[in-house]
Design a protein around this motif. Structure first.
Motif, PDB file in Angstrom:
ATOM      1  N   VAL A  14       0.847  -1.194   0.000  1.00 16.72           N
ATOM      2  CA  VAL A  14       0.000   0.000   0.000  1.00 16.72           C
ATOM      3  C   VAL A  14       0.885   1.248   0.000  1.00 16.72           C
ATOM      4  N   CYS A  15       0.703   2.072  -1.028  1.00 13.36           N
ATOM      5  CA  CYS A  15       1.505   3.288  -1.172  1.00 13.36           C
ATOM      6  C   CYS A  15       0.585   4.498  -1.219  1.00 13.36           C
ATOM      7  N   VAL A  16       1.131   5.650  -0.869  1.00 14.22           N
ATOM      8  CA  VAL A  16       0.359   6.885  -0.984  1.00 14.22           C
ATOM      9  C   VAL A  16       1.132   7.859  -1.859  1.00 14.22           C
ATOM     10  N   ARG A  17       0.411   8.503  -2.751  1.00  9.97           N
ATOM     11  CA  ARG A  17       1.021   9.539  -3.584  1.00  9.97           C
ATOM     12  C   ARG A  17       0.296  10.858  -3.375  1.00  9.97           C
ATOM     13  N   LYS A  18       1.076  11.852  -2.987  1.00  9.22           N
ATOM     14  CA  LYS A  18       0.542  13.196  -2.786  1.00  9.22           C
ATOM     15  C   LYS A  18       0.829  14.002  -4.048  1.00  9.22           C
ATOM     16  N   ARG A  19      -0.187  14.690  -4.568  1.00  6.06           N
ATOM     17  CA  ARG A  19       0.063  15.530  -5.748  1.00  6.06           C
ATOM     18  C   ARG A  19       0.368  16.958  -5.299  1.00  6.06           C
ATOM     19  N   HIS A  57      -6.278  25.754  16.143  1.00  4.50           N
ATOM     20  CA  HIS A  57      -5.222  24.834  16.578  1.00  4.50           C
ATOM     21  C   HIS A  57      -5.077  23.723  15.556  1.00  4.50           C
ATOM     22  N   VAL A  58      -3.886  23.117  15.548  1.00  4.02           N
ATOM     23  CA  VAL A  58      -3.587  22.093  14.548  1.00  4.02           C
ATOM     24  C   VAL A  58      -3.661  20.715  15.193  1.00  4.02           C
ATOM     25  N   VAL A  59      -4.395  19.815  14.547  1.00 10.02           N
ATOM     26  CA  VAL A  59      -4.404  18.416  14.977  1.00 10.02           C
ATOM     27  C   VAL A  59      -3.629  17.624  13.932  1.00 10.02           C
ATOM     28  N   THR A  60      -2.586  16.942  14.348  1.00 10.06           N
ATOM     29  CA  THR A  60      -1.777  16.190  13.391  1.00 10.06           C
ATOM     30  C   THR A  60      -2.163  14.707  13.419  1.00 10.06           C
ATOM     31  N   HIS A  61      -2.506  14.179  12.236  1.00  9.70           N
ATOM     32  CA  HIS A  61      -2.868  12.757  12.103  1.00  9.70           C
ATOM     33  C   HIS A  61      -1.691  12.005  11.495  1.00  9.70           C
ATOM     34  N   PRO A  62      -1.096  11.076  12.235  1.00 12.65           N
ATOM     35  CA  PRO A  62       0.037  10.324  11.679  1.00 12.65           C
ATOM     36  C   PRO A  62      -0.414   9.030  10.986  1.00 12.65           C
ATOM     37  N   PHE A  63       0.276   8.673   9.900  1.00 12.46           N
ATOM     38  CA  PHE A  63       0.023   7.413   9.185  1.00 12.46           C
ATOM     39  C   PHE A  63       1.348   6.802   8.774  1.00 12.46           C
ATOM     40  N   THR A  64       1.343   5.487   8.556  1.00 14.70           N
ATOM     41  CA  THR A  64       2.525   4.831   7.995  1.00 14.70           C
ATOM     42  C   THR A  64       2.093   3.874   6.891  1.00 14.70           C
ATOM     43  N   PHE A  65       2.804   3.912   5.754  1.00 15.07           N
ATOM     44  CA  PHE A  65       2.505   3.021   4.629  1.00 15.07           C
ATOM     45  C   PHE A  65       3.784   2.353   4.151  1.00 15.07           C
ATOM     46  N   ASP A  66       3.629   1.414   3.230  1.00 15.41           N
ATOM     47  CA  ASP A  66       4.813   0.756   2.678  1.00 15.41           C
ATOM     48  C   ASP A  66       5.716   1.773   1.983  1.00 15.41           C
ATOM     49  N   PHE A  99      -3.992  -0.823  -8.241  1.00 11.59           N
ATOM     50  CA  PHE A  99      -5.155   0.048  -8.117  1.00 11.59           C
ATOM     51  C   PHE A  99      -4.732   1.492  -7.875  1.00 11.59           C
ATOM     52  N   ALA A 100      -5.449   2.434  -8.493  1.00 12.64           N
ATOM     53  CA  ALA A 100      -5.330   3.836  -8.096  1.00 12.64           C
ATOM     54  C   ALA A 100      -6.626   4.206  -7.401  1.00 12.64           C
ATOM     55  N   TYR A 101      -6.496   4.572  -6.132  1.00 12.43           N
ATOM     56  CA  TYR A 101      -7.652   4.890  -5.288  1.00 12.43           C
ATOM     57  C   TYR A 101      -7.581   6.377  -4.930  1.00 12.43           C
ATOM     58  N   CYS A 351      -0.614 -14.290  -6.724  1.00 11.09           N
ATOM     59  CA  CYS A 351      -1.220 -12.990  -6.992  1.00 11.09           C
ATOM     60  C   CYS A 351      -0.582 -11.910  -6.129  1.00 11.09           C
ATOM     61  N   LYS A 352      -0.354 -10.778  -6.733  1.00  8.50           N
ATOM     62  CA  LYS A 352       0.180  -9.631  -5.978  1.00  8.50           C
ATOM     63  C   LYS A 352      -0.605  -8.377  -6.293  1.00  8.50           C
ATOM     64  N   THR A 353      -0.768  -7.547  -5.283  1.00  5.83           N
ATOM     65  CA  THR A 353      -1.543  -6.323  -5.442  1.00  5.83           C
ATOM     66  C   THR A 353      -0.787  -5.117  -4.906  1.00  5.83           C
ATOM     67  N   VAL A 354      -0.859  -4.039  -5.660  1.00  8.93           N
ATOM     68  CA  VAL A 354      -0.327  -2.764  -5.186  1.00  8.93           C
ATOM     69  C   VAL A 354      -1.461  -1.748  -5.200  1.00  8.93           C
ATOM     70  N   MET A 355      -1.676  -1.113  -4.080  1.00  7.61           N
ATOM     71  CA  MET A 355      -2.686  -0.053  -4.004  1.00  7.61           C
ATOM     72  C   MET A 355      -1.948   1.276  -3.945  1.00  7.61           C
ATOM     73  N   ILE A 356      -2.284   2.176  -4.858  1.00  3.93           N
ATOM     74  CA  ILE A 356      -1.729   3.526  -4.788  1.00  3.93           C
ATOM     75  C   ILE A 356      -2.868   4.460  -4.387  1.00  3.93           C
ATOM     76  N   ALA A 357      -2.778   4.992  -3.186  1.00  2.62           N
ATOM     77  CA  ALA A 357      -3.794   5.937  -2.723  1.00  2.62           C
ATOM     78  C   ALA A 357      -3.335   7.325  -3.129  1.00  2.62           C
TER      79      ALA A 357
END
Ligand code: ADP
Ligand code: MG
Length: 382
Positions: A14-19, A57-66, A99-101, A351-357
């Motif tokens: 699972v990967c994330v791409r920020k534009r 005020h700022v609320v920071t949400h942390p995440f971790t991905f592959d 997948f592109a999500y 089978c292998k899957t890659v999700m790009i969020a």
């Protein structure tokens, strides 16, 4: 040349791409509220909240991905780290799915189809790689023949590349390579899912595939009913199938098969328009906008139904990928048309899957961005 882990190792990535912020978002004074840390896959969303007394005020949400990709990262770098390993899977006899999500406008189509010739997307980059590898196999065969001193050498037929491109629109299947013809999906006696009537094009060179991509992409934006259709309401499936030339039996390792046939003194067979046995399969899915499921603003009965269907399919998809990741025997692929047609890509051992969020960095999209990240987090939750 195929890495040892092309069929083993983690099944789900699972990967994330920020534009980058768009000009429009900048003009509207949006802030970039997403920071990424590529070194350790960490990503933070800094949500700005207003208290009752109007202090902020700022609320920071942390995440971790592959993996996480920042706004400077090109399609080719994304490709190297996401779909390229799936090309290895394809040549090793497995099935890869990418997948592109993400919400509409987050960069799914930019990632998959690219943005003109200067910015090719994952479809094109994968196709180039596939043909490069076939050429490398042929060159290797010539070299091997000369090393072995085989003087009546005739090269064997290369594997075939078959392309199909279709769309799942409100649980209907439409063929993007055949004027959006309606397609039926059926399960045969061996529990194999067949898409009846799907156009499959045998492509001999890279350019043939690029033509298919252009044709399918154009059909996608126009759609069957014209103006009313919209790519954000459909899932597009671009599929590359690698097949044996029809005359040969289906060994799992194409590379060694060529060598073996050479050593046996096998003969070259004129390829006709006939499908050989499947070696592997690679699917790219540009998913419907993830906001569709929850979007109730200005909705008609039609768009509400579409929204419900999209919601159902994205939830079913999540469950199927989770089942794959945990190597469960039961995969709930019947939950939606999307997961049903992709059944073969979920159930096999190889089978292998890659999700790009894909996410927007803009402060105005914070809710959708958090939804996308939470969904992606759940896909691989331990
Ligand atoms: P989606 O398919 O998710 O609805 P698009 O791929 O159409 O979104 O992207 C929306 C807009 O943002 C397009 O104008 C696209 O060119 C631009 N864009 C998306 N991702 C990037 C990126 N990584 N770098 C530069 N521009 C991008
Ligand atoms: Mg799009």
């Amino acid at each position: 040349s195929t890495p040892a882990n092309a069929l083993t190792g983690p099944r789900v990535t699972v990967c994330v791409r920020k534009r980058p912020l768009t000009r429009k978002e900048r003009t509207a004074h949006n802030r970039d509220i997403v920071t990424v840390n590529p070194a350790d896959g960490a990503l933070f969303v800094h949500e700005l909240r207003e208290k009752v007394d109007l202090t902020k005020h700022v609320v920071t949400h942390p995440f971790t991905f592959d993996r996480v990709f920042g706004e400077q990262v090109s399609n080719s770098i994304v490709y190297e780290n996401t779909a390229k390993p799936l090309v290895d899977t394809l040549f090793a006899g497995g099935r890869g799915t990418c997948f592109a999500y993400g919400q509409t406008g987050a960069g799914k189509t930019f990632t998959m189809a690219g943005d003109g010739t200067e910015n090719p997307g994952l479809y094109t980059l994968a196709v180039r790689d596939v043909f490069d590898r076939i050429r490398a196999m042929e060159a290797d065969e010539w070299q091997f023949a000369s090393e072995q001193g085989i003087d009546d050498f005739e090269p064997s037929d290369p594997p075939q590349v078959w392309i199909s491109f279709y769309e799942i629109y409100a649980s209907r299947l439409q063929d993007l390579l055949n004027r959006c013809a309606k397609l039926e999906c059926r399960e045969d006696g061996n529990n194999q899912v067949q898409i009846v009537g799907l156009a499959e094009r045998l492509c001999e060179v890279e350019e043939d595939v690029l033509d298919c991509i252009d044709e399918g992409s154009a059909a996608r934006s126009t759609g069957v009913t014209g103006a009313n259709d919209d790519s954000s309401r459909s899932h597009a499936v671009f599929q590359i199938e690698l097949r044996q030339p029809p005359s040969t039996s289906p060994p799992l390792d194409v590379h060694n098969a060529m060598r073996e046939r050479l050593l046996r003194g096998g003969r070259h067979n004129q390829g006709e328009l006939q499908k050989g046995a499947e070696i592997g399969r690679l699917c790219f899915i540009d998913l419907a906008g993830s906001e569709r499921g929850s979007d109730t603003a200005n909705s008609t009965k039609q768009t509400r139904m579409e929204g419900a269907e999209i919601n159902k399919s994205l939830l079913a998809l999540k469950e199927c990928i989770r089942a794959m990741d945990k190597r469960k025997d039961h995969t709930p692929f019947r939950g939606s048309k999307l997961t049903q047609v992709l059944k073969a890509s979920f159930v096999g051992k190889s089978c292998k899957t890659v999700m790009i969020a894909n996410i927007s960095p803009a402060s105005c999209n914070v809710e959708h961005t958090l939804n996308t990240l939470r969904y992606s987090d759940r896909v691989k939750e331990i």
